[in-house]
Design a protein around this motif. Structure first.
Motif, PDB file in Angstrom:
ATOM      1  N   ALA A 141      35.101  44.370  37.095  1.00 39.58           N
ATOM      2  CA  ALA A 141      36.123  44.073  36.100  1.00 39.58           C
ATOM      3  C   ALA A 141      37.502  44.294  36.690  1.00 39.58           C
ATOM      4  O   ALA A 141      37.693  45.163  37.544  1.00 39.58           O
ATOM      5  N   MET A 142      38.441  43.496  36.241  1.00 38.78           N
ATOM      6  CA  MET A 142      39.800  43.623  36.773  1.00 38.78           C
ATOM      7  C   MET A 142      40.831  43.158  35.752  1.00 38.78           C
ATOM      8  O   MET A 142      40.485  42.519  34.753  1.00 38.78           O
ATOM      9  N   GLN A 143      42.068  43.506  36.015  1.00 35.38           N
ATOM     10  CA  GLN A 143      43.177  43.006  35.196  1.00 35.38           C
ATOM     11  C   GLN A 143      44.089  42.185  36.097  1.00 35.38           C
ATOM     12  O   GLN A 143      44.351  42.548  37.242  1.00 35.38           O
TER      13      GLN A 143
ATOM     14  N   LYS B 142      42.429  40.356  31.098  1.00 32.91           N
ATOM     15  CA  LYS B 142      41.328  41.231  31.509  1.00 32.91           C
ATOM     16  C   LYS B 142      40.141  40.320  31.792  1.00 32.91           C
ATOM     17  O   LYS B 142      39.782  39.484  30.947  1.00 32.91           O
ATOM     18  N   ILE B 143      39.560  40.500  32.954  1.00 31.90           N
ATOM     19  CA  ILE B 143      38.461  39.637  33.389  1.00 31.90           C
ATOM     20  C   ILE B 143      37.284  40.505  33.796  1.00 31.90           C
ATOM     21  O   ILE B 143      37.473  41.525  34.459  1.00 31.90           O
TER      22      ILE B 143
END
Lengths: 464, 464
Positions: free
Chosen positions: A201-203, A325-326
């Protein structure tokens, strides 16, 4: 398994429920600092319970966070060892006003036990302890060697457990891990989850002009960060739901013909899912069923997107920043770190003109799958079928339980997920409960399983 | 224009500033209900001032909101009529603590008059009244007929004015409208804004599943409203900034060769804009300069996009809904209603699978342009040049002043925007001020203009 064991469980049912009620009264909420002492009380309670059940070497191990409870019974010489994992911490109880009975006063209504932790996971952990106690009391011995690893931080993402496992590999060495912290397919329909998706997960933060701009005065001549992030996010997927990140599918393990057939046979129809979600149409990657898409295909999902004005009416602004957000769900054999690098390379390659992009990484966890036909899985299926009277479904999960992959990777032994919860049992929500039908049948299934497993697998590691 | 007029303005400068200070002391904030009576006092003040200046038929007209002040001088028989529009309401003063002197106590520092409304628009409206008074006192008559329409709701979007104009077309009939509520190009550089963009704005709400979903359990098999809105929003533009809505550019009036040349000659460089906005690159529709893109090309901008999780860290959710605020800037001869229909048709055509879309409309306003070479414009340019000693810039504005288009459409006469503000004068912000250099030169320019205009245009309407 003998009738003696089943009778012991029946005769002691009330005592067991009283004991469990006592444990459920401890508000061992790992997320809330004010419950720190209660979490420890929760650990002490299950440590005592392990000792009372006949386990040896019971010990509360300190960690940087909440402690881990260990106990074992290693007298089945020459036999394989089972590591039972569970957790004694629970979710917070807010909103408290929605509970129909107090969350820490276990209450039975309609043969369901209502309390925080009843199902997730005190109830299911407790079943394991009582099953071994029942076998010991009835038979005087156990068919296999057993180790318990019961942690207190599962509900906050198990931050201390990987280090604990790493530092205690010999202590935890086993031939198979059994975890009861998942669910059945439906009431009366046992299921073994033999695979889970991993995650990264990342932003993504997009920055354009140095302040919010008037869209009249500047609109048309300067990159709008909202347009830029839209362009970037849209570049991730084609209209058929396929992820366009270079190499995203490179190592994806395809489903076997047998798995696809088994999934097709499950009573999980598209129609039922559409009705449940209130949509007229399901979408997703072409060539895969809705079950395959969630259990065995990777995704890249937007979990949040925001920027600019969100109030009532209109504000004609070009915002200085936009954010997303991914998270990706990963399947065997995708490596989280490799996927992160590929997504970052995609962002770099597709970065729209006139903006800067920053990527911040969050959690990650590897995907996990135990081969469908592993003897430990097949033995569990037979035990379920004997007790429930119907064939066991083999399922995979779309979600991620990072600790499963951690066990898998660190100890390199199969993980058997034998869950007895129902998806309707409000885990993490008010009025959590546990259907006592599965408390009773679940213990019978576990008792049977240890004998089935003894016949099915060989000792492979040296247990100390 | 005679020296007598200029001398009158010089001799009465202190008196004028005292009078203006008196008006600026009235907190006629149209947006705040607690200032309702103050807004009326602001109207009464300018009504008295019109009477004192020699205007006839001065009257405060009630509307559904704040009143409109009217007054006229119609004794220049056979001559054209000028309608002067201004507004006596002001913006709120918050954050009050950032004002260096109290907002309702006009203070002169560095030859700048600090007060709320000093520039926008009491100061500029007041200049018009005093110029006519100066001409009347000096010459005993005016070269043209004049009407004043001074409203009290400009800062809240002029909700009552269209109805007032519609119901009083004869009262307001004129040959040209002059408005001083805009700005100069820069200090010492007069400008006439002869065109403004129009606008239409809407919100797009995308609805997918009936509740937020766990992205692990459902991700891949159900349309994610954030992906859907990303796909929809991205369909509006190509990578070169061209809007892909069918027919969007159909009626767009192209710039003339002369206009493009005039824009190129302006001291507004790409480099300066990049520095101002802090970006390394400007983007926009191919084939047009940054000035053309903001002044004379239509846009479709995202003013807000949101959905899902916006907090710290990660929440693996598929949100049930996603939203976007969209506004288009329109240029002559785009019709707001027609563009709205085209955008709605685009949304219908490009709606991604598995979701519902709702469109809610907000404000709209027509674009406006007065022909570059209109005699009323050219006369104003000559007057500016005479007083400021430099050529007048012909500019257009990227923003929208809906009331300008309303006047244009309802009365069907040219609008001349002769503004004396500077973009550094903090309109709508703390420490609003008005450079007195432009108070003095502006009144000279206006006085000269009425004589220039008398020579340039013919009476076209019957004024009653």
């Amino acid at each position: 398994m003998t009738d003696k064991i089943v009778n012991y469980l029946k005769e002691n049912r009330d005592t067991h429920l009283e004991e469990l009620t006592d444990w459920l009264a401890v508000p061992s909420v790992s997320a809330l600092p004010e419950h720190k002492e209660d979490v420890r009380k929760g650990a002490e309670w299950i440590a005592d319970s392990l000792t009372n059940a006949g386990m040896d070497n019971v010990k509360i191990y300190e960690t940087d966070g909440h402690p881990v409870v260990y106990g074992d019974w290693l007298k089945a010489e020459g036999k394989p060892t089972v590591l039972v994992y569970g957790h004694y911490d629970v979710q917070p109880v807010d909103p408290i006003e929605l509970w129909e009975s107090p969350p820490y006063e276990a209450t039975i209504r309609d043969n369901k036990l209502y309390a925080r932790g009843a199902s997730d996971d005190k109830g299911q952990t407790f079943m394991h302890v009582k099953v071994l106690q029942a076998i010991l009391k009835s038979e005087g011995t156990l068919p296999l060697n057993f180790k318990f690893c019961i942690e207190g931080e599962e509900e906050i993402g198990s931050p201390s457990l990987p280090k604990f496992i790493e530092e205690n590999k010999d202590l935890l060495a086993a031939d198979v891990i059994v975890i009861s912290d998942t669910g059945m397919l439906d009431r009366g329909k046992p299921a073994i989850c033999y695979g889970l998706r991993g995650m990264c997960a990342m932003q993504v933060d997009v920055t354009g002009p140095n302040s919010d701009l008037h869209s009249g005065l500047y609109g048309g001549a300067v990159q709008n960060p909202l347009h830029a992030i839209t362009e970037l996010l849209q570049s991730f997927r084609d209209e058929n739901g396929r992820i366009l990140v270079d190499g995203f599918y490179d190592n994806v393990q395809e489903l076997t013909k047998e798995e696809r057939e088994a999934f097709r046979a499950l009573p999980l129809t598209e129609e039922a899912l559409k009705n449940q979600l209130g949509v007229t149409e399901l979408t997703g990657e072409e060539g895969y069923s809705h079950i395959e898409r969630t259990w065995a295909r990777p995704t890249l999902e937007l979990n949040g997107v925001w920027g600019g004005f969100q109030g009532e009416g209109i504000k004609t602004v070009i915002p200085a920043k936009a954010h997303a957000k991914i998270s990706c769900r990963l399947v065997p054999n995708q490596e989280p770190d490799e996927i992160i690098e590929k997504v970052k390379a995609h962002i770099e390659k597709h970065k729209p003109a006139g903006i800067d992009v920053k990527v911040t990484l969050f959690d990650k966890g590897a995907p996990y799958v135990t081969p469908f036909d592993h003897p430990a899985i097949q033995a569990a299926a037979r035990s379920y079928e004997k007790v429930y009277g119907v064939p066991t479904a083999f399922t995979r999960g779309g979600g991620s339980i990072p600790i499963v992959a951690t066990f898998d990777q660190m100890l390199n032994i199969p993980v058997v997920l034998m869950g007895f919860g129902l998806s309707t049992e409000n885990f993490h929500a008010p009025n959590e409960h546990f259907h006592l039908e599965n408390f009773d049948k679940g213990m019978e299934t576990l008792a049977d399983y240890w004998f089935e497993l003894e016949k099915s697998i060989q000792k492979e590691t040296t247990t100390k």
